[in-house]
Scaffold this motif. Structure first.
Motif, PDB file in Angstrom:
ATOM      1  N   HIS A 147       4.702   0.027   0.151  1.00  0.00           N
ATOM      2  CA  HIS A 147       5.370  -0.808   1.150  1.00  0.00           C
ATOM      3  C   HIS A 147       4.411  -1.858   1.704  1.00  0.00           C
ATOM      4  O   HIS A 147       3.194  -1.759   1.524  1.00  0.00           O
ATOM      5  CB  HIS A 147       5.934   0.072   2.268  1.00  0.00           C
ATOM      6  CG  HIS A 147       4.903   0.916   2.949  1.00  0.00           C
ATOM      7  ND1 HIS A 147       4.357   2.049   2.394  1.00  0.00           N
ATOM      8  CD2 HIS A 147       4.295   0.781   4.156  1.00  0.00           C
ATOM      9  CE1 HIS A 147       3.473   2.568   3.208  1.00  0.00           C
ATOM     10  NE2 HIS A 147       3.408   1.829   4.299  1.00  0.00           N
TER      11      HIS A 147
ATOM     12  N   GLU B  47       0.899   5.181   1.653  1.00  0.00           N
ATOM     13  CA  GLU B  47       0.286   6.015   2.684  1.00  0.00           C
ATOM     14  C   GLU B  47      -0.533   7.164   2.069  1.00  0.00           C
ATOM     15  O   GLU B  47      -1.479   7.652   2.665  1.00  0.00           O
ATOM     16  CB  GLU B  47       1.396   6.572   3.577  1.00  0.00           C
ATOM     17  CG  GLU B  47       1.296   6.283   5.031  1.00  0.00           C
ATOM     18  CD  GLU B  47       0.966   4.854   5.452  1.00  0.00           C
ATOM     19  OE1 GLU B  47       1.420   3.884   4.835  1.00  0.00           O
ATOM     20  OE2 GLU B  47       0.217   4.739   6.422  1.00  0.00           O
TER      21      GLU B  47
ATOM     22  N   HIS C  70       0.835  -1.211   0.000  1.00  0.00           N
ATOM     23  CA  HIS C  70       0.000   0.000   0.000  1.00  0.00           C
ATOM     24  C   HIS C  70       0.859   1.246   0.000  1.00  0.00           C
ATOM     25  O   HIS C  70       2.070   1.174   0.230  1.00  0.00           O
ATOM     26  CB  HIS C  70      -0.926   0.000   1.225  1.00  0.00           C
ATOM     27  CG  HIS C  70      -0.177   0.135   2.525  1.00  0.00           C
ATOM     28  ND1 HIS C  70       0.437  -0.937   3.143  1.00  0.00           N
ATOM     29  CD2 HIS C  70       0.059   1.204   3.319  1.00  0.00           C
ATOM     30  CE1 HIS C  70       1.017  -0.529   4.268  1.00  0.00           C
ATOM     31  NE2 HIS C  70       0.814   0.780   4.396  1.00  0.00           N
TER      32      HIS C  70
END
Ligand SMILES: O=C(O)CCC(=O)C(=O)O
Ligand SMILES: [Fe+2]
Length: 285
Positions: free
Chosen positions: A234, A141, A139
């Motif tokens: 990440h 952020e 994903h």
């Protein structure tokens, strides 16, 4: 400041070795244990057991792991609520509140000394041995904070080192340079935990969108710090050891470029149309 920051712009992350003081780390970990203790011992059924663990001669990591284990099996909501206390603790926030780090954060965010540097967190990532419930898929952020245009993610091991064996952070190199990535939104980890309460909300970036990129696998000691770009893709990795491992996360943010009037870091667009107003002006870069 001597620290080389090229990697942050080129690859999307920067690792700073041994930059947290042992004193602030100890205070952070002891406070984490104290908050956990005073919160969990409120549940009558477990009070005596929690008290016994807290007053035992075990080390802080073992005490915390035993407390978490008790509630992970029987009462997840208590652990879920526990997370909400940490951002109110100065003892915990102070771990990244040094002049040295503030200068680095300002440099990476490209902001002057008069621009407010806001700190959100900490959140505590608990990686229980062989457990998927507490893991995130790939994903970015930026999908969790879509209205925020200038912030950093801070991630670091607490209590013990983090690596491939006990669950760590992988980052796709240069993924922060990709203009736009789609994401798949759901709650849970896999089909068996779909829509389950107290499971994470995933904004999963499908692996095929990032498969050509090389992977950075964090192998960090206590007091090392990982800073990554808001758009760097990440993931968590599974803890294959038989001991809990823990990481702390913060977001360091600047509000000056955000096209919203909302004070809520995680404000979402397309909802009630209430987070903007006519005549807002921010920089276009
Ligand atoms: O530590 C993990 O497992 C995930 C952490 C994460 O996604 C983050 O810090 O943004
Ligand atoms: Fe994340």
């Amino acid at each position: 400041m001597k620290l080389k920051t090229d990697n942050f712009y080129k690859e999307g992350y920067l690792c700073i070795k041994d930059c947290l003081s042992q004193e602030s780390s100890d205070l952070f970990c002891n406070t984490l244990l104290d908050i956990t203790f005073f919160h969990l011992k409120k549940v009558g059924k477990y009070s005596a057991k929690i008290e016994k663990i807290y007053n035992s001669k075990k080390n802080t990591l073992d005490k915390l792991s035993m407390m978490f284990e008790m509630f992970e099996t029987n009462d997840k909501e208590m652990l879920y609520q526990l997370q909400k206390f940490f951002p109110s603790s100065n003892n915990m926030k102070n771990i990244i509140n040094s002049n040295y780090l503030s200068q680095i954060f300002r440099k990476l965010l490209k902001i002057d000394t008069n621009v407010p540097l806001l700190i959100d967190g900490p959140g505590i990532f608990v990686n229980r041995p062989n457990t998927k419930r507490l893991l995130y898929k790939w994903h970015s952020e930026s999908h969790y904070y879509p209205k925020r245009r200038n912030f950093l993610n801070i991630w670091f091991p607490i209590f013990s080192k983090k690596n491939d064996k006990n669950g760590t952070m992988y980052i796709k190199k240069k993924s922060h340079l990709i203009k736009e990535l789609p994401f798949n939104e759901y709650q849970g980890f896999d089909k068996s935990s779909e829509n389950k309460k107290n499971h994470f909300i995933q904004y999963e970036v499908p692996e095929n969108f990032i498969k050509k990129l090389k992977t950075y696998k964090a192998n960090l000691s206590v007091n090392d710090l990982l800073i990554f770009d808001r758009k760097a893709v990440h993931t968590s990795t599974i803890n294959k050891s038989n001991k809990y491992s823990f990481a702390a996360v913060f977001r360091v943010w600047d509000i000056s470029k955000d096209l919203t009037i909302s004070g809520d870091l995680a404000v979402k667009p397309y909802q009630n149309y209430g987070n903007g107003r006519p005549d807002l002006i921010v920089n276009d870069s």
